[in-house]
Scaffold this motif. Structure first.
Motif, mmCIF file in Angstrom:
data_model
loop_
_atom_site.group_PDB
_atom_site.id
_atom_site.type_symbol
_atom_site.label_atom_id
_atom_site.label_comp_id
_atom_site.label_asym_id
_atom_site.label_seq_id
_atom_site.Cartn_x
_atom_site.Cartn_y
_atom_site.Cartn_z
ATOM 1 N N TYR A 37 0.802 -1.224 0.000
ATOM 2 C CA TYR A 37 0.000 0.000 0.000
ATOM 3 C C TYR A 37 0.835 1.273 0.000
ATOM 4 O O TYR A 37 0.317 2.354 -0.257
ATOM 5 N N SER A 40 3.621 3.752 -4.439
ATOM 6 C CA SER A 40 2.790 4.752 -5.113
ATOM 7 C C SER A 40 2.808 4.573 -6.628
ATOM 8 O O SER A 40 3.779 4.063 -7.196
ATOM 9 N N GLU A 70 -9.952 -1.373 3.268
ATOM 10 C CA GLU A 70 -10.092 -0.038 2.694
ATOM 11 C C GLU A 70 -8.761 0.406 2.093
ATOM 12 O O GLU A 70 -8.734 1.078 1.061
ATOM 13 N N ALA A 71 -7.653 0.034 2.747
ATOM 14 C CA ALA A 71 -6.324 0.372 2.216
ATOM 15 C C ALA A 71 -6.129 -0.242 0.829
ATOM 16 O O ALA A 71 -5.594 0.403 -0.075
ATOM 17 N N ARG A 73 -8.563 -1.072 -1.303
ATOM 18 C CA ARG A 73 -9.460 -0.355 -2.211
ATOM 19 C C ARG A 73 -8.827 0.969 -2.656
ATOM 20 O O ARG A 73 -8.825 1.302 -3.838
ATOM 21 N N ASN A 74 -8.260 1.721 -1.721
ATOM 22 C CA ASN A 74 -7.636 3.006 -2.044
ATOM 23 C C ASN A 74 -6.425 2.831 -2.951
ATOM 24 O O ASN A 74 -6.226 3.589 -3.897
ATOM 25 N N TRP A 75 -5.590 1.832 -2.654
ATOM 26 C CA TRP A 75 -4.383 1.580 -3.454
ATOM 27 C C TRP A 75 -4.755 1.213 -4.890
ATOM 28 O O TRP A 75 -4.162 1.716 -5.846
ATOM 29 N N SER A 77 -7.549 1.958 -6.441
ATOM 30 C CA SER A 77 -8.153 3.133 -7.058
ATOM 31 C C SER A 77 -7.093 4.118 -7.555
ATOM 32 O O SER A 77 -7.191 4.652 -8.666
ATOM 33 N N GLU A 78 -6.062 4.343 -6.736
ATOM 34 C CA GLU A 78 -4.969 5.247 -7.132
ATOM 35 C C GLU A 78 -4.238 4.726 -8.366
ATOM 36 O O GLU A 78 -3.942 5.484 -9.284
ATOM 37 N N TYR A 104 -13.293 -6.183 -6.080
ATOM 38 C CA TYR A 104 -12.304 -5.254 -6.640
ATOM 39 C C TYR A 104 -12.142 -5.355 -8.147
ATOM 40 O O TYR A 104 -11.348 -4.631 -8.732
#
Length: 193
Positions: A37, A40, A70-71, A73-75, A77-78, A104
């Motif tokens: 996570y 980047s 959630e981590a 999902r955010n990763w 999405s980014e 996902y």
């Protein structure tokens, strides 16, 4: 001992030394980063990576969990925002991977047979990927890193998401410690980012 025997012995000694050095390099990750996570999209793009092949257990989700976080999902999405594909390449069954990633919309390759290159090669072919733009991320030297290196794909070793492991991974971790000790002696600049 004849002259020929001496030459053969010298050759075999040099070959053994070469083989040991080469074998150890198969376990060396390209990068070592705390967890998936914190990798980047900018890091990936700076290294010309547009596709992530990732292990499932203890890399994306804890091995004893059926769902992500959630981590995660955010990763995901980014990475999607930046056009970076994420594909699961796991030794797990189709059923196990499907349950873990069903929310996902992630493509996956089950029964990858890492440390063999079968799963990675299948992903490269199936998704029309270039090795130079692909990275394999995983939490095990013995499977993820060796498979990536053997296939000519860069690798990122991450720390496992949870401390305990499935019984079969526990065996790998034992051997991993031995290899890690040798790696750290041969490559003193190898460290976590």
């Amino acid at each position: 001992m004849t002259f020929t025997d001496s030459l053969v012995e010298v050759f075999l000694n040099k070959f053994t030394i070469f083989k040991e050095r080469h074998m150890l390099s198969r376990f060396k990750p390209t990068w070592m980063i705390g967890d998936i996570y914190t990798i980047s999209p900018q890091f990936l793009l700076d290294h010309n990576i547009n596709c992530v092949l990732t292990d499932l257990d203890n890399t994306l989700v804890p091995w004893n969990s059926k769902k992500g976080s959630e981590a995660l999902r955010n990763w995901l999405s980014e990475n999607k925002k930046y056009g970076i594909k994420v594909i699961v390449v796991s030794n797990n069954s189709h059923k196990r991977i499907q349950k873990a990633v069903q929310n996902y919309e992630l493509p996956f390759i089950p029964r990858a047979m890492k440390p063999l290159t079968i799963g990675i090669r299948l992903a490269l072919k199936k998704f029309n990927l270039k090795k130079r733009n692909t990275v394999m991320i995983g939490d095990q030297l013995m499977t993820d890193v060796v498979a990536a290196n053997s296939c000519g794909v860069r690798s990122i070793l991450v720390r496992p998401l949870v401390r305990d492991d499935a019984w079969n991974t526990t065996i790998n971790r034992y051997f991993e410690k031995i290899v890690w000790n040798k790696l750290s002696k041969k490559y003193p600049d190898l460290h976590w980012k």
